[in-house]
Design a protein around this motif. Structure first.
Motif, short mmCIF file in Angstrom:
data_model
loop_
_atom_site.label_atom_id
_atom_site.label_comp_id
_atom_site.label_asym_id
_atom_site.label_seq_id
_atom_site.Cartn_x
_atom_site.Cartn_y
_atom_site.Cartn_z
N SER A 4 41.86 44.97 39.26
CA SER A 4 41.24 44.39 38.06
C SER A 4 41.82 43.02 37.74
CB SER A 4 41.42 45.35 36.87
OG SER A 4 42.79 45.60 36.63
N ARG A 5 43.13 42.89 37.85
CA ARG A 5 43.75 41.59 37.59
C ARG A 5 43.33 40.56 38.63
NH1 ARG A 5 50.05 42.92 35.88
NH2 ARG A 5 49.58 44.01 33.91
N LEU A 6 43.22 41.00 39.86
CA LEU A 6 42.79 40.09 40.91
C LEU A 6 41.37 39.59 40.66
CD1 LEU A 6 44.02 38.98 43.52
CD2 LEU A 6 42.84 40.80 44.76
N LEU A 7 40.50 40.50 40.24
CA LEU A 7 39.12 40.13 39.94
C LEU A 7 39.07 39.14 38.78
CD1 LEU A 7 36.11 40.46 40.44
CD2 LEU A 7 36.15 42.47 38.95
N VAL A 12 38.39 33.68 36.66
CA VAL A 12 38.96 32.56 35.90
C VAL A 12 38.92 31.28 36.73
CG1 VAL A 12 41.10 31.62 34.95
CG2 VAL A 12 40.38 33.94 34.35
N LEU A 13 39.32 31.38 37.98
CA LEU A 13 39.32 30.20 38.85
C LEU A 13 37.90 29.71 39.11
CD1 LEU A 13 42.08 31.09 41.48
CD2 LEU A 13 42.19 29.41 39.64
N ALA A 14 36.96 30.64 39.28
CA ALA A 14 35.56 30.24 39.46
C ALA A 14 35.03 29.57 38.19
CB ALA A 14 34.71 31.45 39.83
N GLY A 15 35.40 30.12 37.03
CA GLY A 15 34.99 29.52 35.77
C GLY A 15 35.59 28.14 35.57
N ALA A 214 37.66 29.79 44.50
CA ALA A 214 38.37 30.77 43.67
C ALA A 214 39.03 31.84 44.52
CB ALA A 214 37.39 31.40 42.68
N ALA A 215 38.31 32.35 45.52
CA ALA A 215 38.88 33.38 46.40
C ALA A 215 40.05 32.82 47.19
CB ALA A 215 37.80 33.92 47.34
N GLY A 216 39.88 31.62 47.75
CA GLY A 216 40.96 31.01 48.52
C GLY A 216 42.17 30.69 47.66
N GLY A 217 41.92 30.24 46.43
CA GLY A 217 43.03 29.93 45.52
C GLY A 217 43.75 31.18 45.05
N ALA A 218 42.99 32.24 44.79
CA ALA A 218 43.59 33.48 44.31
C ALA A 218 44.43 34.16 45.38
CB ALA A 218 42.50 34.43 43.82
#
Length: 235
Positions: A4-7, A12-15, A214-218
Motif C-alpha cells: 500500500s505504501r509503495l502504491l 505521489v510521484l506520478a501526481g 514514477a515506477a522507476g523513481g519509486a
C-alpha cells in the motif's frame, strides 16, 4: 515497504510529474536511486548498479533541464545525454542480473517458464524491430530513440528475469524494486513505439510517461527501504 505504501509512493510521484513539475519528479527519482546506492556499504555488489542507475536518472534530469532552459540549440547535447543515460540504465539492470547470478540464488527456469520467456523475447524483438524500421536514423533524435528503444527493451527483459528469480524471497519483498523497474521499461518501450510510428501529442502520452518515471523513481526508495529493513537487528 508495504504494498500500500509503495502504491501511494508511485501515485505521489506520478501526481508530481503530471500536476506539479515533471523535472521535479525526475529529481526525486534520482534521489531515490542515490538513497538505494548509499544504503549499501562499499564493496556490496548491488551498490555499483544502483550508482549507475542514479547517474543515468541524473543525466535524464539534466537533459530535460537543458531543454527547458533552451540551451541545446544546434549541438543537441540533450540527445547525447539521453543516449548515455539509456546505456547506463541498461548496464545497471544487467549489473543486477550479474550480482544475482554470482550470488548463486538463480533458479533454473521450468519448461513452461522457458516457453513464456521465448514468447516474451519474441514479442520484445518484434516491437523493437518495428520501432527501428520506422526510424530513418538521419538525425541525432532518431539515434536517441533507437538507443532508448534497445535499452528500454533490455531494462524490461532484465527486470522480468530478475522478478522470476527473486519473487520467492522474503515474501516477495525483494521483488518490489524489480517489478517497478519492469513497469518503467515497459512504459518507456511503449512511448518509444508511439514516438517512432507517428507524431503523438505529448499531452496524450503524459500519463504513460508519468507512470514510467514514477515506477522507476519509486524503485530506488523501495530498495532503500528493503535494505534498511534487512539491517534492523532481530529481537
Amino acid at each position: 515497504m508495504s504494498t500500500s505504501r509503495l502504491l501511494v509512493l508511485v501515485l505521489v510521484l506520478a501526481g508530481l510529474h503530471l500536476g506539479v513539475d515533471p523535472l521535479a519528479a525526475e529529481i526525486v527519482g534520482t534521489f531515490g536511486a542515490v538513497l538505494a546506492a548509499t544504503r549499501f556499504s562499499r564493496g556490496d555488489p548491488p551498490r555499483r548498479p544502483w550508482l549507475l542507475r542514479a547517474v543515468a536518472l541524473g543525466l535524464v534530469a539534466l537533459a530535460h533541464a537543458l531543454q527547458r532552459l533552451d540551451l541545446v540549440a544546434g549541438h543537441r547535447l540533450d540527445y547525447v545525454l539521453l543516449i548515455v543515460a539509456n546505456i547506463l540504465g541498461a548496464c545497471a539492470l544487467l549489473g543486477f542480473l550479474r550480482v544475482l547470478r554470482r550470488s548463486g540464488l538463480t533458479i533454473p527456469l521450468r519448461r513452461r517458464e522457458r516457453l513464456v520467456a521465448v514468447v516474451l523475447a519474441g514479442a520484445i524483438l518484434v516491437v523493437v524491430g518495428r520501432i527501428l524500421a520506422a526510424l530513418a536514423l538521419a538525425s541525432l533524435r532518431d539515434l536517441a530513440v533507437a538507443v532508448s528503444t534497445i535499452c528500454d527493451a533490455l531494462v524490461f527483459a532484465a527486470a522480468a528475469l530478475l522478478l522470476r528469480h527473486v519473487s520467492p524471497m522474503r515474501g516477495g519483498l525483494v521483488a518490489q524494486p524489480y517489478l517497478l523497474l519492469a513497469v518503467d521499461g515497459l512504459c518507456f518501450l511503449a512511448l518509444d513505439l508511439a514516438h517512432a510510428l507517428q507524431p503523438t501529442p505529448e499531452a496524450a502520452l503524459a500519463p504513460l510517461s508519468a507512470l514510467g518515471h514514477a515506477a522507476g523513481g519509486a524503485a530506488g526508495f523501495a530498495q532503500a527501504a528493503l535494505v534498511r529493513r534487512g539491517a534492523r537487528p532481530s529481537r
